[in-house]
Enzyme design. Structure first.
Site, PDB file in Angstrom:
ATOM      1  N   GLY A 118      -9.489   4.825  -6.373  1.00 19.70           N
ATOM      2  CA  GLY A 118      -8.208   4.132  -6.481  1.00 19.70           C
ATOM      3  C   GLY A 118      -7.151   4.699  -5.564  1.00 19.70           C
ATOM      4  N   VAL A 119      -5.937   4.769  -6.082  1.00 21.39           N
ATOM      5  CA  VAL A 119      -4.808   5.202  -5.261  1.00 21.39           C
ATOM      6  C   VAL A 119      -4.966   6.683  -4.875  1.00 21.39           C
ATOM      7  CG1 VAL A 119      -3.220   5.803  -7.156  1.00 21.39           C
ATOM      8  CG2 VAL A 119      -2.315   4.930  -5.016  1.00 21.39           C
ATOM      9  N   ASP A 120      -5.576   7.464  -5.737  1.00 23.21           N
ATOM     10  CA  ASP A 120      -5.826   8.883  -5.470  1.00 23.21           C
ATOM     11  C   ASP A 120      -6.692   9.046  -4.210  1.00 23.21           C
ATOM     12  OD1 ASP A 120      -5.967  11.615  -5.876  1.00 23.21           O
ATOM     13  OD2 ASP A 120      -7.227  11.508  -7.677  1.00 23.21           O
ATOM     14  N   THR A 178      -3.035   2.137 -14.807  1.00 22.18           N
ATOM     15  CA  THR A 178      -3.491   0.757 -15.061  1.00 22.18           C
ATOM     16  C   THR A 178      -4.733   0.354 -14.264  1.00 22.18           C
ATOM     17  OG1 THR A 178      -2.072  -0.257 -13.377  1.00 22.18           O
ATOM     18  CG2 THR A 178      -1.119   0.042 -15.576  1.00 22.18           C
ATOM     19  N   GLY A 179      -5.324   1.324 -13.535  1.00 24.15           N
ATOM     20  CA  GLY A 179      -6.578   1.041 -12.832  1.00 24.15           C
ATOM     21  C   GLY A 179      -7.743   1.571 -13.659  1.00 24.15           C
ATOM     22  N   ASN A 200      -6.087  12.763 -11.229  1.00 20.16           N
ATOM     23  CA  ASN A 200      -6.755  13.155 -12.473  1.00 20.16           C
ATOM     24  C   ASN A 200      -6.571  14.662 -12.616  1.00 20.16           C
ATOM     25  OD1 ASN A 200      -9.161  14.542 -11.296  1.00 20.16           O
ATOM     26  ND2 ASN A 200      -9.445  12.506 -10.417  1.00 20.16           N
ATOM     27  N   TYR A 253      -7.953   4.064 -15.480  1.00 21.45           N
ATOM     28  CA  TYR A 253      -7.581   4.591 -16.795  1.00 21.45           C
ATOM     29  C   TYR A 253      -7.326   3.507 -17.836  1.00 21.45           C
ATOM     30  CZ  TYR A 253      -7.342   9.548 -15.390  1.00 21.45           C
ATOM     31  OH  TYR A 253      -7.644  10.826 -14.994  1.00 21.45           O
ATOM     32  N   ASP A 282       0.869  -1.188   0.000  1.00 22.10           N
ATOM     33  CA  ASP A 282       0.000   0.000   0.000  1.00 22.10           C
ATOM     34  C   ASP A 282       0.901   1.231   0.000  1.00 22.10           C
ATOM     35  OD1 ASP A 282      -1.636   2.139   0.646  1.00 22.10           O
ATOM     36  OD2 ASP A 282      -2.670   1.072   2.266  1.00 22.10           O
ATOM     37  N   ILE A 283       0.812   2.042  -1.029  1.00 20.03           N
ATOM     38  CA  ILE A 283       1.736   3.177  -1.161  1.00 20.03           C
ATOM     39  C   ILE A 283       1.539   4.219  -0.050  1.00 20.03           C
ATOM     40  CG2 ILE A 283       0.376   4.659  -2.719  1.00 20.03           C
ATOM     41  CD1 ILE A 283       3.048   4.981  -4.357  1.00 20.03           C
TER      42      ILE A 283
END
Ligand code: ADP
Length: 186
Positions: free
Chosen positions: A38-40, A128-129, A30, A131, A16-17
């Site tokens: 997602g990660v955002d 890669t999620g 975005n 998008y 997990d980043i």
């Protein structure tokens, strides 16, 4: 797996980043910089409102962030001191400059980190999620771009970590790292 390129350690882990302790973590944002899924979403959730406030100021000053560009904000409540926000391309089949824009997203993040004299940076798998960029090809571009930056540019960065959320993505990045460094003696 890890390799050394010009005194910089490049490694690939599954995780997990938002938990990373590197100077900066990269957000696959975005163009609105207003957060998302997602990660955002995970980064804004863990980092708190200070990140969103700085994002708003950046957009007020310079407008939306185009794909392939990057900006830096505080890390708020994260362990990382900074978040570098970049926008990857949306996948439209490959004929709309997606590969160049994805390479540029990685390159610009490394450039911003270097300009700010950071010594370590973590990347997620950009695009890669939601998008939709095919993972194997995105991994190849990510690794090739980072490896050539480290070989060619003077940088303060001593550590680059790819933090992949799921095992399929992790495996793709491992293969791409082997491919990108095949000719390196490490
Ligand atoms: P994009 O819109 O650029 O495709 P996403 O956030 O939808 O970005 O997906 C990018 C990648 O980030 C995906 O592989 C997704 O599984 C991964 N991801 C989601 N949450 C995290 C997290 N907390 N840490 C690391 N990677 C994550």
């Amino acid at each position: 797996m890890e390799v050394i390129i010009n005194n910089t350690r490049l490694s690939i882990i599954q995780g997990d980043i938002t938990k990373q302790t590197t100077d900066a973590i990269v957000n696959a944002a975005n163009p609105s910089l207003m957060g998302g899924g997602g990660v955002d979403g995970a980064i804004h959730q863990a980092g708190g409102l200070a990140i969103l406030e700085e994002c708003k100021q950046i957009v007020a000053k310079q407008g939306r962030l185009p794909p392939g560009k990057a900006v830096i904000t505080t890390g708020g409540n994260l362990k990382a001191k900074y978040v570098i926000h970049t926008v990857g391309p949306v996948w439209h089949g490959g004929s709309r400059n997606e590969a160049e824009l994805l390479a540029s997203a990685y390159y610009e993040c490394l450039k911003v980190a270097t300009e700010n004299k950071l010594t370590s940076i973590s990347f997620p798998s950009i695009s890669t999620g939601a998008y939709g960029y095919p993972v194997a090809e995105a991994a190849r571009i990510a690794l090739r771009t980072v490896v050539s930056f480290l070989k060619e540019q003077a940088t303060s960065i001593k550590e680059v970590v790819f933090v992949l959320f799921d095992s399929r993505t992790y495996e793709s990045y491992l293969s791409a790292l082997r491919e990108a460094t095949g000719s390196l003696k490490t």
